[in-house]
Design a protein around this motif. Structure first.
Motif: not given
Length: 323
Positions: A128-129, A131-133, A135
């Motif tokens: 999850a990190d 994916r967000v970090r 993109g």
């Protein structure tokens, strides 16, 4: 199937969870070892030659430590190879980096991961990190496995504590030792792991021993005689030592390992000395708390993945990259 790894992956003097993971899941793969002071090598010739020697269209798994800091080498090959990158820890999350260096490494990692055909993380939280970090949409999860182990017999059931981790700032031994020093109990702590310069900065205490890295029967004995496993990490993507401890049925008090620990122990806030001291005080002085922690560890032990399952999960991800 090819797996590009740091050359010191099997070095017994510096064992790490990432190295163990790489070796266990790469059984049957063609391991390509590349020398360098990763992730910021002074010379990238070995990696350049290794990638150049792989035919077009091949599926290649790369350890993130080797590739994420050198997009100028890796990204051009992503146009002709089907690259998957295994991220054990984002480069910018290494403890002690100044903000400018962390931002520099984060950007270089982003270039590599966006060019890759797939990214593999070792826990749901880490995925999850990423994916967000960065993109990303193509992040898969392959958690580490464990080997079956007998339930630890312990010493007196309370006072013999074990920590297995490299002696570095990221592993939080300073938080752990300081928390213990404020507790009125006859505790003993064994810190198993390679010694680094950080050892000299830890609070001195005769109740703490640092035997260095252990393996085989010596490590098995350390788990078997422990009453409680403790880990005060400031950053982890999984925390394999925690699942190893749980495989032995050991109660666990730890930080930064939500996925590995699950419901199997007490998770305390990262870097929170007071919270660690409170949990440890309960352990030493509350029989009901100890009994509950033991039950939770045994339940979690029964649900742990095996290395065969982890290897098969990884191979399924890589199989999706074949034409």
């Amino acid at each position: 199937m090819r797996f590009v790894l740091p050359a010191d992956v099997a070095d017994p003097a510096g064992p790490s969870g990432g190295n163990v993971y790489d070796l266990r899941v790469s059984a049957g793969m063609d391991r390509l070892l590349v020398a360098g002071d990763w992730p910021r090598p002074h010379n990238t010739a070995a990696l350049e030659q290794t990638l150049a020697g792989i035919p077009d269209g091949e599926v290649v798994l790369l350890d993130g430590l080797v590739c994420c800091g050198v997009p100028e080498v890796v990204v051009p090959h992503a146009r002709r190879l089907r690259l998957a990158v295994l991220v054990h820890l984002p480069l910018a999350d290494e403890t002690g980096l100044d903000p400018a260096t962390a931002a520099f490494l984060d950007e270089r990692e982003r270039q590599v991961l966006r060019a890759a055909s797939a990214v593999i993380a070792t826990s749901p939280t880490a995925a999850a990190d990423l994916r967000v970090r960065h993109g990303l949409a193509n992040v898969h999860v392959v958690v580490p496995g464990t080997d079956p182990a007998p339930v630890a017999t312990g010493t007196d059931g309370v006072h013999n504590l074990l920590c297995v981790a490299s002696i570095t700032p990221r592993k939080g031994h300073d938080v752990l030792v300081r928390a213990l020093q404020g507790i009125d109990a006859d505790w003993r702590l064994t810190c198993v792991g390679p010694h680094g310069p950080f050892l000299a900065q830890l609070p001195p205490d005769d109740r703490v021993s640092y035997p260095g890295p252990l393996a085989g029967e010596a490590l098995t004995s350390a788990y078997a005689t422990a009453d409680l496993f403790v880990l005060a990490s400031r950053a982890e993507t999984w925390g394999m030592v925690v699942t190893e401890a749980l495989a032995h049925g050991l109660p666990v008090i730890a930080s930064a390992v939500p996925d590995a620990l699950g419901d199997g122990g007490t998770l305390v806030p990262i870097g929170d000395e007071s919270a660690f001291a409170a949990a440890l005080t309960c352990w030493f002085h509350d029989q009901k708390y100890r009994d509950g922690l033991r039950v939770r560890a045994r339940v979690r032990r029964a649900a742990l993945s095996t290395w065969d399952e982890s290897t098969e999960d990884l191979r399924r991800v890589l199989a999706t990259l074949r034409p």
